[in-house]
Design a protein around this motif. Structure first.
Motif, PDB file in Angstrom:
ATOM      1  N   GLU A   1       0.804  -1.206   0.109  1.00 21.23           N
ATOM      2  CA  GLU A   1       0.020  -0.048   0.035  1.00 21.23           C
ATOM      3  C   GLU A   1       0.797   1.039   0.038  1.00 21.23           C
ATOM      4  O   GLU A   1       0.502   2.405  -0.597  1.00 21.23           O
ATOM      5  N   ASP A   2       2.103   1.215   0.777  1.00 23.07           N
ATOM      6  CA  ASP A   2       2.829   2.588   0.977  1.00 23.07           C
ATOM      7  C   ASP A   2       4.247   2.306   0.150  1.00 23.07           C
ATOM      8  O   ASP A   2       4.780   3.328   0.255  1.00 23.07           O
ATOM      9  N   ALA A   3       4.267   1.358  -0.568  1.00 16.76           N
ATOM     10  CA  ALA A   3       5.524   1.110  -1.335  1.00 16.76           C
ATOM     11  C   ALA A   3       5.707   0.061  -2.614  1.00 16.76           C
ATOM     12  O   ALA A   3       5.055  -0.756  -2.347  1.00 16.76           O
ATOM     13  N   GLN A   4       6.520   0.475  -3.313  1.00 13.55           N
ATOM     14  CA  GLN A   4       7.021  -0.755  -4.272  1.00 13.55           C
ATOM     15  C   GLN A   4       8.446  -0.897  -4.192  1.00 13.55           C
ATOM     16  O   GLN A   4       9.069  -0.048  -4.283  1.00 13.55           O
TER      17      GLN A   4
END
Length: 193
Positions: A55-58
């Protein structure tokens, strides 16, 4: 999914490698075993990768060998082990050490890794014990176990010794033995313990 990345190594700072692929710089987090094998900055590099979308990073993780990537993916399946923990485990232990720890159910080896406590180590051992057999530990390249040692190990297990005892006995052997002499020496070793 990004499965492989190839380009010019622009920068390397543990645990990150920055790779230029046709003008786009990809940051790959790599275990220390891969980091030490990276070429000099400016040279061409190819890494196998695992891409994680949260949700907050790749996040992109890179590996020098397919064995490392497979082990990383296996660790991610363990409840409570995330990508950072899996990377720390692969940085702290070699693949054959990890397989040996799981095969022999030795939590002490796993707790040497920063961030892995006793409960996490026990969960790892429990969830991975069916994934790695003693045969897979013996088949890891560089484990030093020959086909003669494998025959001695199989004989000891057939005689009723457990895997841990048998593996420790086989490791104590001189590697230039015949199977018969190896079994005799292993039995002597086991009778002392």
């Amino acid at each position: 999914m990004i499965g492989r990345i190839s380009g010019i190594l622009l920068d390397k700072t543990p645990p990150l490698a920055l790779i230029d692929c046709n003008g786009v710089g990809y940051e790959c987090e790599v275990p220390m075993s891969t980091f030490y094998l990276l070429p000099q900055v400016g040279d061409k590099v190819t890494l196998l990768t695992h891409f994680v979308v949260r949700e907050d990073a790749q996040l992109l993780f890179g590996f020098g060998t397919n064995q490392e990537r497979l082990m990383f993916r296996q660790l991610l399946k363990v409840n409570g082990i995330g990508a950072k923990s899996a990377l720390a485990i692969l940085s702290g232990l070699s693949i054959d050490e990890l397989i040996q720890a799981v095969s022999l159910q030795e939590a002490g080896l796993l707790t040497r890794v920063p961030g892995i406590g006793k409960k996490t180590a026990e969960r790892l051992l429990l969830e991975l014990k069916d994934k790695f057999t003693l045969d897979s530990a013996l088949s890891i390249k560089g484990s030093g176990i020959t086909s003669i040692s494998q025959d001695v190990l199989n004989a000891l297990i057939a005689l009723g010794y457990n895997e841990r005892e048998s593996l420790n006995a086989v490791k104590s052997l001189d590697m230039n033995l015949t199977v018969n002499d190896g079994i005799k020496q292993a039995l002597k070793y086991l009778s002392k313990g």
